[in-house]
Design an enzyme around this catalytic site. Structure first.
Site, PDB file in Angstrom:
ATOM      1  N   HIS A  77       0.824  -1.217   0.000  1.00 14.98           N
ATOM      2  CA  HIS A  77       0.000   0.000   0.000  1.00 14.98           C
ATOM      3  C   HIS A  77       0.853   1.260   0.000  1.00 14.98           C
ATOM      4  O   HIS A  77       1.977   1.284   0.535  1.00 14.98           O
ATOM      5  CB  HIS A  77      -1.006   0.007   1.158  1.00 14.98           C
ATOM      6  CG  HIS A  77      -0.437   0.101   2.536  1.00 14.98           C
ATOM      7  ND1 HIS A  77      -0.148   1.301   3.154  1.00 14.98           N
ATOM      8  CD2 HIS A  77      -0.132  -0.860   3.443  1.00 14.98           C
ATOM      9  CE1 HIS A  77       0.300   1.075   4.371  1.00 14.98           C
ATOM     10  NE2 HIS A  77       0.334  -0.228   4.579  1.00 14.98           N
ATOM     11  N   ASP A  79      -0.225   4.507   1.038  1.00 16.11           N
ATOM     12  CA  ASP A  79      -0.491   5.549   2.029  1.00 16.11           C
ATOM     13  C   ASP A  79       0.270   5.294   3.325  1.00 16.11           C
ATOM     14  O   ASP A  79       0.738   4.176   3.583  1.00 16.11           O
ATOM     15  CB  ASP A  79      -1.987   5.666   2.312  1.00 16.11           C
ATOM     16  CG  ASP A  79      -2.573   4.409   2.956  1.00 16.11           C
ATOM     17  OD1 ASP A  79      -2.222   3.297   2.525  1.00 16.11           O
ATOM     18  OD2 ASP A  79      -3.383   4.538   3.893  1.00 16.11           O
ATOM     19  N   ASP A 139       6.113   1.587   6.400  1.00 13.01           N
ATOM     20  CA  ASP A 139       4.782   0.984   6.318  1.00 13.01           C
ATOM     21  C   ASP A 139       3.947   1.846   5.360  1.00 13.01           C
ATOM     22  O   ASP A 139       3.298   2.780   5.768  1.00 13.01           O
ATOM     23  CB  ASP A 139       4.160   0.951   7.709  1.00 13.01           C
ATOM     24  CG  ASP A 139       2.776   0.336   7.752  1.00 13.01           C
ATOM     25  OD1 ASP A 139       2.364  -0.275   6.748  1.00 13.01           O
ATOM     26  OD2 ASP A 139       2.086   0.487   8.777  1.00 13.01           O
ATOM     27  N   GLU A 172      -4.981   2.096   2.827  1.00 11.54           N
ATOM     28  CA  GLU A 172      -4.966   0.931   3.706  1.00 11.54           C
ATOM     29  C   GLU A 172      -4.998   1.338   5.171  1.00 11.54           C
ATOM     30  O   GLU A 172      -5.647   0.689   6.002  1.00 11.54           O
ATOM     31  CB  GLU A 172      -3.717   0.091   3.419  1.00 11.54           C
ATOM     32  CG  GLU A 172      -3.703  -1.284   4.104  1.00 11.54           C
ATOM     33  CD  GLU A 172      -3.054  -1.293   5.491  1.00 11.54           C
ATOM     34  OE1 GLU A 172      -3.093  -2.325   6.163  1.00 11.54           O
ATOM     35  OE2 GLU A 172      -2.502  -0.226   5.907  1.00 11.54           O
ATOM     36  N   GLU A 173      -4.313   2.431   5.494  1.00 11.55           N
ATOM     37  CA  GLU A 173      -4.193   2.833   6.893  1.00 11.55           C
ATOM     38  C   GLU A 173      -5.516   3.282   7.505  1.00 11.55           C
ATOM     39  O   GLU A 173      -5.653   3.339   8.729  1.00 11.55           O
ATOM     40  CB  GLU A 173      -3.151   3.956   7.037  1.00 11.55           C
ATOM     41  CG  GLU A 173      -1.735   3.551   6.677  1.00 11.55           C
ATOM     42  CD  GLU A 173      -1.117   2.568   7.655  1.00 11.55           C
ATOM     43  OE1 GLU A 173      -1.805   2.177   8.617  1.00 11.55           O
ATOM     44  OE2 GLU A 173       0.041   2.178   7.446  1.00 11.55           O
ATOM     45  N   ASP A 195       3.735  -6.290   3.771  1.00 10.70           N
ATOM     46  CA  ASP A 195       3.284  -5.208   4.649  1.00 10.70           C
ATOM     47  C   ASP A 195       3.498  -5.558   6.117  1.00 10.70           C
ATOM     48  O   ASP A 195       2.810  -5.061   6.992  1.00 10.70           O
ATOM     49  CB  ASP A 195       1.791  -4.921   4.370  1.00 10.70           C
ATOM     50  CG  ASP A 195       1.260  -3.700   5.092  1.00 10.70           C
ATOM     51  OD1 ASP A 195       2.070  -2.826   5.453  1.00 10.70           O
ATOM     52  OD2 ASP A 195       0.038  -3.621   5.301  1.00 10.70           O
ATOM     53  N   HIS A 377       4.072   3.496  12.402  1.00 16.90           N
ATOM     54  CA  HIS A 377       3.144   4.535  12.871  1.00 16.90           C
ATOM     55  C   HIS A 377       3.795   5.404  13.949  1.00 16.90           C
ATOM     56  O   HIS A 377       3.106   5.946  14.798  1.00 16.90           O
ATOM     57  CB  HIS A 377       1.844   3.937  13.413  1.00 16.90           C
ATOM     58  CG  HIS A 377       1.051   3.185  12.399  1.00 16.90           C
ATOM     59  ND1 HIS A 377      -0.279   2.879  12.599  1.00 16.90           N
ATOM     60  CD2 HIS A 377       1.356   2.698  11.195  1.00 16.90           C
ATOM     61  CE1 HIS A 377      -0.730   2.210  11.548  1.00 16.90           C
ATOM     62  NE2 HIS A 377       0.245   2.091  10.676  1.00 16.90           N
TER      63      HIS A 377
END
Length: 407
Positions: A77, A79, A139, A172-173, A195, A377
């Site tokens: 992904h 984002d 990520d 995705e997030e 991922d 994150h």
């Protein structure tokens, strides 16, 4: 191009998704990276690469052998999380020799071994880090870089391979990464999301997930004449949260233990709002956690009157285990590819979710592979240069082995 070089190129693109947005993708800046990835795929020779109307990047590397082989998908992904800034990322590479890592001398920001004791396993490796004020986006830009480099190696080697499908997804997030994924058009027999976390991680179990929003409706009146009249929504919101099991929160759980997580709280006297995520690997426990939220709101309404607490519950995704178990050869093939490049597989449950969870329920079995990163994150996110290169080689081996493994 080396995997880490690609990754550092992608880092320059801010791609944070926006949960409050109603557009697809949720942020226009994701499209900038999407189009750059499309151009890169075209340059590699994947001549059908395109960005669809929802911001998904799709491409195909056609088979170069007549042998009947499964069509394999590789997915990552674009984002990044909103938990830390995606702007003005100052990534650097440090050779880790042990101890704390100074990320930002001016701001006196360190990544410490006391906070992250697993740093010690990276001694001797090169780590890509931020300056401690932003994330770096491993990520999942590390996953994108690993897929791209694997494709480049496969093409350059001219090794026999079946059809390879590639997809890079937006949003995705914020749980929308599979909303508009064209499973039928993608055409893979099975796929892997790249991922995951540390090198060797292989995941085919994830949380069942739901979102809960509790709206608290209060009554405002001048505090000088408030006795028996005011209902302070902000205070009731605090009371509401206090009724939930105090030990079932992320900071007190691990492994297969589920939790509820207060992600945001806002409001005043007239109105307050609490936003939670609810997670558990076990479906029965997951449903029981949702029931607790219903009971809490019923108790608040019994105390303060009907309509004081309004609960909005919505399921996000479910544990992909039930969809992967009939196809365990997919897991065995991933394990073999890891072992072939000298990596010990570490099968762990995901304390979260990936696009693969929803895709598995949409008919595309899709476990999750590692990216070589940690602390996602977070301003203290990092990814290993050596691990990224190994994962690219592992993806090559996964494709190479499929020729002998067949369907």
């Amino acid at each position: 191009m080396k995997t880490y070089e690609r990754f550092l190129n992608y880092v320059a693109y801010p791609t944070m998704s926006e949960s409050a947005s109603e557009t697809v993708p949720s942020s226009a800046k994701q499209l900038v990276l999407a189009n750059a990835l499309k151009d890169e795929l075209l340059a590699l020779g994947l001549s059908d690469a395109f960005v669809d109307g929802y911001g998904y990047v799709y491409a195909t590397l056609p088979a170069n052998t007549e042998k009947e082989i499964n069509t394999i998908g590789l997915i990552a992904h674009m984002d990044t999380s909103s938990e830390a800034s995606d702007m003005n990322i100052k990534a650097s590479i440090v050779r880790y020799e042990g101890g704390d890592i100074l990320l930002n001398e001016k701001e006196n920001i360190f990544m410490t071994v006391s906070d992250y004791p697993y740093l010690e396993k990276y001694i001797g490796q090169h780590l890509i880090v931020s300056d401690g004020t932003t994330l770096i986006g491993a990520d999942d830009k590390a996953g994108i870089a690993e897929i791209m480099t694997a494709l480049e190696k496969i093409i350059a080697s001219n090794m026999p391979h079946g059809t390879i499908k590639v997809a890079f997804t937006p949003d995705e997030e914020i749980g929308r990464g599979a909303d508009h994924f064209d499973v039928e058009g993608f055409g893979a027999d099975y796929a892997y999301t790249v991922d995951g976390g540390a090198l060797g991680e292989l995941e085919y179990e994830n949380f069942n997930a739901a979102g809960a929003r509790i709206e608290i409706h209060g009554v405002s009146i001048h505090p000088g004449s408030a006795k028996d009249k005011m209902k302070n929504a902000a205070l009731i919101a605090c009371e509401c949260n206090a009724l939930l099991p105090p030990d079932e929160i992320p900071s007190k759980t691990e492994g297969y233990e589920g939790f509820h997580h207060l992600a945001a709280i806002s409001g005043g006297i007239e109105y307050a709002e609490l936003n939670y995520i609810i997670r558990d690997h076990d479906r029965e426990k997951f449903e029981a956690k949702k029931e607790i939220f219903r009971q809490v709101c019923e108790k608040i309404n019994a105390i303060y009157g009907a309509g004081t607490a309004v609960l909005n519950l919505s399921d996000s995704y479910y544990n992909m285990k039930e969809k992967i178990e009939p196809h365990m050869y997919i897991i065995e093939r991933a394990k073999k590819a890891m072992e072939d490049v000298g990596v010990t597989p570490n099968i762990v449950p995901i304390r979260g979710g990936t696009d693969g969870a929803r895709l598995s329920f949409m008919g595309l079995p899709c476990p999750n592979l590692c990216t070589g990163g940690e602390n996602f994150h977070s301003r203290f996110e990092f990814v290993s240069v050596e691990a990224m290169e190994t994962i690219s080689d592992m993806l090559v081996k996964l494709i190479e082995n499929s020729v002998t493994q067949g369907k």
